[in-house]
Design an enzyme around this catalytic site. Structure first.
Site, mmCIF file in Angstrom:
data_model
loop_
_atom_site.group_PDB
_atom_site.id
_atom_site.type_symbol
_atom_site.label_atom_id
_atom_site.label_comp_id
_atom_site.label_asym_id
_atom_site.label_seq_id
_atom_site.Cartn_x
_atom_site.Cartn_y
_atom_site.Cartn_z
ATOM 1 C CG HIS A 137 42.364 34.129 42.572
ATOM 2 N ND1 HIS A 137 41.109 34.690 42.631
ATOM 3 C CD2 HIS A 137 43.229 35.085 42.995
ATOM 4 C CE1 HIS A 137 41.211 35.929 43.073
ATOM 5 N NE2 HIS A 137 42.477 36.195 43.295
ATOM 6 C CD GLU A 143 39.530 31.502 42.317
ATOM 7 O OE1 GLU A 143 39.389 32.071 43.416
ATOM 8 O OE2 GLU A 143 39.520 32.105 41.233
ATOM 9 C CG HIS A 184 37.793 34.762 39.536
ATOM 10 N ND1 HIS A 184 38.753 35.013 40.473
ATOM 11 C CD2 HIS A 184 37.913 35.737 38.599
ATOM 12 C CE1 HIS A 184 39.441 36.101 40.124
ATOM 13 N NE2 HIS A 184 38.944 36.557 38.977
ATOM 14 C CD GLU A 204 33.879 34.374 41.778
ATOM 15 O OE1 GLU A 204 34.379 33.255 41.994
ATOM 16 O OE2 GLU A 204 34.401 35.442 42.138
HETATM 17 ZN ZN LIG Z 1 39.136 34.025 42.271
#
Ligand SMILES: [Zn+2]
Length: 1232
Positions: free
Chosen positions: A926, A929, A1023, A1108
């Protein structure tokens, strides 16, 4: 609770008076009734007396095991004696009036509702009905209806309708308008009835709306209680669209506004805030329909509510009025379209294949004439017919919904163990594993001594990862506090030494040279000069197109243009660094870069003082220079030339060129001052009220290349035509306020959140307000203390080359720009969100950059990889960079292999080398990010570092790393997607080689590893998380998924190794930013095509994770209360490696001398995972868990699920506190 129970049981045992009376009453019930009327009257009056006078009695009657209520109800059903009936009603009122909702619930559970409704029906047949009876009955009924969250009788409304009771109360009110004692309880009951939408419609047909308008009226101190109930009832009734339409048709919107103004004028001591709020609630309900909003606008509602709420601002107790007014105004604010020709990305990229279905297919099939900026989505809400069916089981539905996304099919959860692609096809991946065939016979591996890097490469020292090493000795010293060893001047000097050397000196001399220079004050000056040359070159080269010019500078080094001499004469510039400014400023005035007298103004007296205070008192981090070890501006420019962007960017943003080091100070999570949101919203509303004050001038427009900014001194200049930039349009709204529109992801019409742009032409001492008006997420960490990032070029030139958290008055809220359903996944009537922040710039005529998070471009990655490769010790580290594949735009997707060289080229050592387990890491699927890339940088640097732990780690594993799964997305400033317009982390099940090459081949690599029996021990995809704090992991567990859906029976036979919990557990013990309680191991259906789930289920990697990292900061651990920075992110990446080392020890049966505490981990895990009740977060959407934090700032203006609906049904007098809580502003801590 317990106490109550024991006392009552005790007294029951003691055969109390009340028990005797109840027994007597029971006996009467069972005998002939008429005869005993007198006795029943007598007994009930005695019970009433006791119930009125003694709490003990009330407790006893409603205690567990007591049949008191049943006996009373049974008497009520049987008696025909009015006095007995009245006695019993009084007893019941006494019982339910205290004790919260519990006693009312008991009454309901014993069938009280039905008995009372029947009684009502019977009594209504008398003409006229007995007033006392009706008052008592309604008072009691009002207390057992659903009340806020304490649901007493949820089906109360339905039961009343079925029993035909609705109109009884309505008619009573109609016929007794002057009898306030009677109609007050009737209105209370009507209010309860009205919370049921079917009832509301039915009552509306019988004229209830008109009736309420007969009761409410202008300011009067009489009967305010009645007024309040009538208003509450009306607000509930008007939630029905049918009733709302009725009200609009009769001109009641105007009436409500008039009444509101009247109360506003006369209630000068604010004693009737609740009535005023009640009127607003009615307006709020009626404006849920479009006709209502139109009527509101026509009646000048915006101006009225704006002006009245401005009057209320000063009085804190009137906040509920301000906030409700604000909600109404936002809702009624005419929906604007985004000022764009299309919401499709301003850039087009022709895909090699158009997918047959999905959002991209839709986008391509959209006829060109379709207006996708706005559709008629908001126009048809009035046409919908009102549902006449019951929605009683809302709660049940919610429950189902909650579990909807969790995978419950155990077959789907079990590993698939089949390879999607034939083995022959997977053979192409063999080339990426030369380490498995290498015999190292040609290597000279005799010496095991770690060799100093410098001797091998003549470049830099060993890479020191700031805080990462296990118990790094410097750890205690370094910190955000900035403990220090070097003062700023020496830091500056080092910086100065380093940078020019990269550029101007032969690389081999760099290290030696800078060492010599380190303590030499005189040479500092000369290096300053070099710096200036470097900047000059850099700034000039910022436009790549002008290559001939570049070469000129490149070859001549310190060439100074002639015209520079004119600016040399700037009189104010008399600083030691004058020559910096002089040669800099002249060149800055080239045609392509507008920097003005950058250096001169940069070193004004204040600045000087400022920096000297830094250097004398404050300490600077020891390792700061190391943070730039991988940065090489020259190399960066070379790399950028080969980076292919869709818009064919030719500029380089200064921050990417200069590099970034973490600032030597703490950046706490920002505390939000009270009332920011409503102030901002009021300013937005003023756009409508004071239209003449709005400038509305386009100052930047990608869609219109001829857009030129008038050369007025007051207007900011914007730019984002560089890698990862994504500004589409800027409109000046007021003198110092700008609306910014972000570009959509390419081949998409939405996904905007990430931003990165340049601003210049600023003045100091002015707060500039920036509004990014087309954000899409419904909430953001910007509401919870996160600040955007700014990079000042002047600061960078003053040896402060860093991104720092800036901005005040930050908030994120729903705005008045409508989002077309085409871009909202078919959902109609959605709005965009605004992130607003205000910035005062530190320097005049600076060039500053703003970003959503620390930028990390694809070119930066390439530069870092090249530096790592050039700096590593090939005797010690086996490092390879391959090209996994090319992206759609033709950029290479790097694949990195890192491990230790074998101890020697003897057979055993080569065997050991080949048999090391693999660890597979990836990041940045992504693009928005960027934090994931900084974590990855930390991982890579640690893996390449010279510490014994790192060496041990390399000897333990072979690392396969794809540090950027989505290069094209990153380069083009996308937030979520690749050039295919799709979220690549939803393509792992069926990646298309032509549309998703990086995913297709990353998966291919993993499939190949499975076929050659080298399945990775760990897979982790890095992420960033936009809505939660800390760093945490998602993993996959069948059992935990089953536990979440309570399908425990099915999961009983599943034998599952708990090893998946070990790594997160280790990280929670070692990495300060990591938080175990935020981890989740539940497999969601919506995630079935993510890397984590596919690598777990299809490839069979048990330890398959998403890690994350917060974009905001931490609320636990060492960094509690601080925003996260690149230092902490890089540390996380390093700590991840350390965690792998511990995991290795845990998983290796050969290790014996482990501390026992670590060996216990698995047992501990079994224990902890048994506590399923712990609030393990399961997540519905990768980045937007439905796990809102305590405070919700999202400020929904679509009010169907408004918080306030709760108190409509509830008491008349919600406390001020409660009111304030329903306020979306929610700065609770500041409440009195
Ligand atoms: Zn992500």
């Amino acid at each position: 609770m317990n106490k109550v129970k024991t006392t009552s049981e005790k007294s029951l045992a003691n055969n109390s008076r009340i028990v005797a009376l109840l027994t007597q009453l029971e006996k009467i019930n069972s005998e002939s009734l008429l005869v005993e009327a007198d006795t029943a009257r007598y007994v009930t009056s005695k019970i009433l007396h006791l119930a009125q006078s003694q709490e003990k009695t009330r407790k006893e009657m409603t205690a567990k095991g007591s049949t008191g209520v049943e006996v009373i109800l049974s008497t009520l059903e049987n008696t025909r004696d009015l006095q007995t009936t009245l006695n019993i009603l009084s007893i019941l009122i006494e019982l339910v009036s205290v004790g919260g909702g519990r006693r009312a619930c008991i009454l309901v559970s014993k069938g009280g509702t039905q008995t009372l409704l029947q009684l009502l029906l019977g009594a209504s047949k008398d003409s006229p009905p007995n007033e006392e009876l009706m008052v008592q009955l309604h008072s009691l009924l009002a207390k057992i209806g659903p009340k806020g969250n304490h649901s007493r009788d949820k089906k109360f409304g339905v039961k009343a309708r079925i029993n035909g009771a609705l109109n009884i109360s309505l008619n009573l009110v109609k016929q007794n308008l002057q009898n306030h004692r009677l109609i007050l309880p009737c209105l209370q009951v009507l209010r309860v009835y009205s919370t049921n939408s079917v009832n509301a419609v039915s009552l509306g047909k019988n004229g209830v709306v008109e009736l309420m308008f007969k009761i409410i009226g202008p300011f009067s101190k009489k009967n305010t209680g009645l007024m309040k109930v009538a208003l509450d009832t009306l607000a509930a009734l008007l939630k029905s669209k049918t009733n709302a339409r009725r009200a609009v048709d009769r001109g009641y919107v105007q009436v409500l506004l008039t009444i509101y103004v009247d109360w506003h004028r006369h209630d000068s001591r604010h004693r009737h805030m609740l009535i005023r709020k009640g009127i607003l609630q009615c307006i709020k309900s009626v404006t849920n329909i479009k006709l209502g909003r139109k009527a509101f606008i026509d009646a000048n509602g915006m101006k009225i509510l704006y002006n009245t709420s401005q009057d209320c601002l000063a009085v804190r107790t009137l906040d509920p009025l301000v906030n409700t007014s604000s909600l109404i105004m936002r809702k009624c604010f005419p929906k604007n379209r985004l000022p764009l020709p299309t919401i499709k990305s301003a850039f087009h990229f022709q895909l090699p294949v158009i997918p047959t279905s999905g959002p991209v297919a839709q986008l391509y099939s959209l006829p060109p004439e379709v207006d996708d900026v706005v559709d008629e989505s908001d126009d048809n809400d009035d046409i919908e017919t009102e549902t006449e069916t019951e929605n009683e089981n809302e709660d049940d539905k919610d429950q189902h919904f909650k579990n909807d996304d969790i995978e419950t099919d155990i077959d789907k959860l079990k590993p698939k163990q089949e390879l999607g692609r034939p083995i022959e096809e997977l053979k192409i991946y063999e080339q990426f594993f030369p380490e498995l065939a290498e015999n190292f016979q040609e290597y000279d591996l005799v010496s095991k001594e770690p060799k100093p890097f410098a001797s091998a490469t003549n470049l830099g020292g060993p890479i020191v990862v700031p805080t990462a090493g296990e118990e790094h000795p410097a750890e205690a010293n370094q910190s955000v506090k900035g403990i220090a060893v070097k003062d700023l001047s020496s830091l500056q000097m080092e910086e100065y030494n380093k940078r020019p050397c990269f550029l101007d000196l032969p690389k081999k001399d760099h290290n030696k040279d800078s060492l010599q220079l380190q303590n030499d004050q005189k040479k500092l000056l000369s290096s300053c000069q070099c710096l200036s040359q470097e900047i000059v070159k850099g700034l000039d080269r910022i436009t790549l197109q002008n290559t001939s010019k570049n070469e000129q500078y490149y070859s001549t080094g310190c060439l100074i243009k002639k015209e520079s001499k004119t600016s040399l004469t700037t009189p104010t510039c008399n600083k030691p660094c004058q020559h910096v400014s002089s040669c800099g400023s002249g060149l800055f005035e080239g045609p392509s870069v507008q920097l003005g007298k950058l250096c001169c103004t940069g070193v004004d007296p204040e600045e000087e003082e400022d920096s000297s205070s830094h250097s004398s008192g404050e300490q600077v981090l020891l390792e700061v220079p190391d943070m730039l070890a991988l940065h090489d501006p020259d190399l960066y420019i070379e790399i950028v030339k080969n980076t292919k962007s869709v818009p064919e960017y030719s500029e380089v943003a200064y921050p990417d060129y200069f590099g970034h080091i973490p600032p030597p100070f703490k950046e706490p999570i920002l505390e939000r001052p009270y009332g920011v949101q409503r102030t901002k919203i009021a300013q937005d509303i003023e756009r409508l009220i004071h239209q003449n004050d709005i400038i509305d001038r386009v100052v930047y427009d990608l869609d219109n290349s001829s857009c030129s900014v008038p050369e007025e001194g007051d207007i900011l200049k914007f730019n984002s035509k560089f890698e990862s930039g994504n500004l589409r349009k800027v409109i000046q709204i007021r003198k110092n306020e700008y609306d910014l529109i972000l570009n959509s992801d390419i081949n998409s019409n939405h996904y905007h959140q990430w931003f990165y742009f340049e601003v210049s032409g600023m003045k100091t001492g002015i707060g500039y307000r920036f509004n990014i008006i087309n954000c899409e997420k419904s909430n953001s960490q910007f509401n919870y203390g996160m600040q955007p990032l700014m990079y000042s070029v002047q600061e960078a030139l003053n040896a402060r080359p860093w991104w720092s958290r800036v901005g005040t008055d930050i908030c994120y809220y729903k705005n008045h720009f409508s989002r077309s359903s085409i871009a909202a996944g078919g959902q109609k009537g959605k709005s965009y969100y605004t992130i607003t922040f205000t910035v005062s710039f530190p320097h005049k005529d600076d060039v500053c950059y703003f970003a959503y998070h620390y930028p990390y471009t694809y070119s930066t990655l390439k530069m870092h990889l090249q530096k790592l490769e050039s700096m590593h010790n090939p005797q010690q580290i086996y490092f390879r960079e391959d090209v996994l594949c090319e992206t759609l735009a033709g950029n290479s997707c790097p694949l990195v292999t890192i491990t230790a060289m074998p101890e020697s080229n003897y057979y055993e050592h080569v065997c050991q080398f080949r048999n090391r387990p693999y660890v597979f890491l990836s990041a940045r699927v992504h693009p928005g990010e960027t934090n994931a890339s900084w974590v990855m940088k930390g991982t890579l640097e640690y893996l390449m570092s010279s510490s014994p732990a790192a060496q041990s780690l390399r000897e333990s594993y072979i690392f396969k790393i794809v540090p950027m799964l989505n290069p094209d997305g990153v380069i083009n400033g996308n937030h979520r997607c690749s050039l295919s317009g799709e979220d690549l982390n939803r393509q792992w099940q069926n990646p298309n080689p032509d549309l998703h090459p990086t995913i297709y081949h990353a998966k291919g690599l993993l499939q190949y590893m499975a076929t050659i029996k080298h399945l990775p021990l760990v897979y982790c995809d890095y992420h960033g998380h936009s809505r939660k704090k800390n760093v945490f992991m998602y993993g996959c567990s069948i059992k935990e998924t089953m536990w979440h859906t309570n399908v425990s029976a099915a999961s009983c036979d599943v034998i599952e190794d708990l090893g998946y919990r070990a790594l997160p557990k280790i990280l929670s013990q070692t990495a300060p930013a990591f938080c175990m309680s935020s981890c989740s191991f539940v497999v969601e259906k919506s995630k079935e095509s993510t890397a984590r789930v596919v690598v777990w289920r299809e490839i069979g990697v048990q330890r398959s994770y998403t890690m994350e990292s917060t974009l905001c900061g931490c609320d636990q651990g060492k960094y509690k209360g601080l925003q996260i920075g690149t230092r902490e992110l890089e540390e996380m990446g390093a700590k991840f490696c350390v965690g792998l080392l511990r995991l290795k020890r845990l998983t290796s049966p050969l290790e014996h001398n482990l501390p026992s505490s670590l060996l216990d981990i698995e047992n501990e895990l079994i224990e902890s995972s048994c506590k399923v009740t712990s609030p393990t977060t399961y997540v519905l959407d990768e980045d937007e868990p439905r796990f809102l934090e305590e405070v919700d700032y999202s400020a929904e203006s679509n009010d169907e699920q408004d918080v306030e609906s709760v108190d409509n049904a509830g008491d008349y007098e919600p406390s001020i506190q409660e009111d304030a809580l329903s306020d979306s502003e929610a700065t609770r801590t500041h409440l009195p």
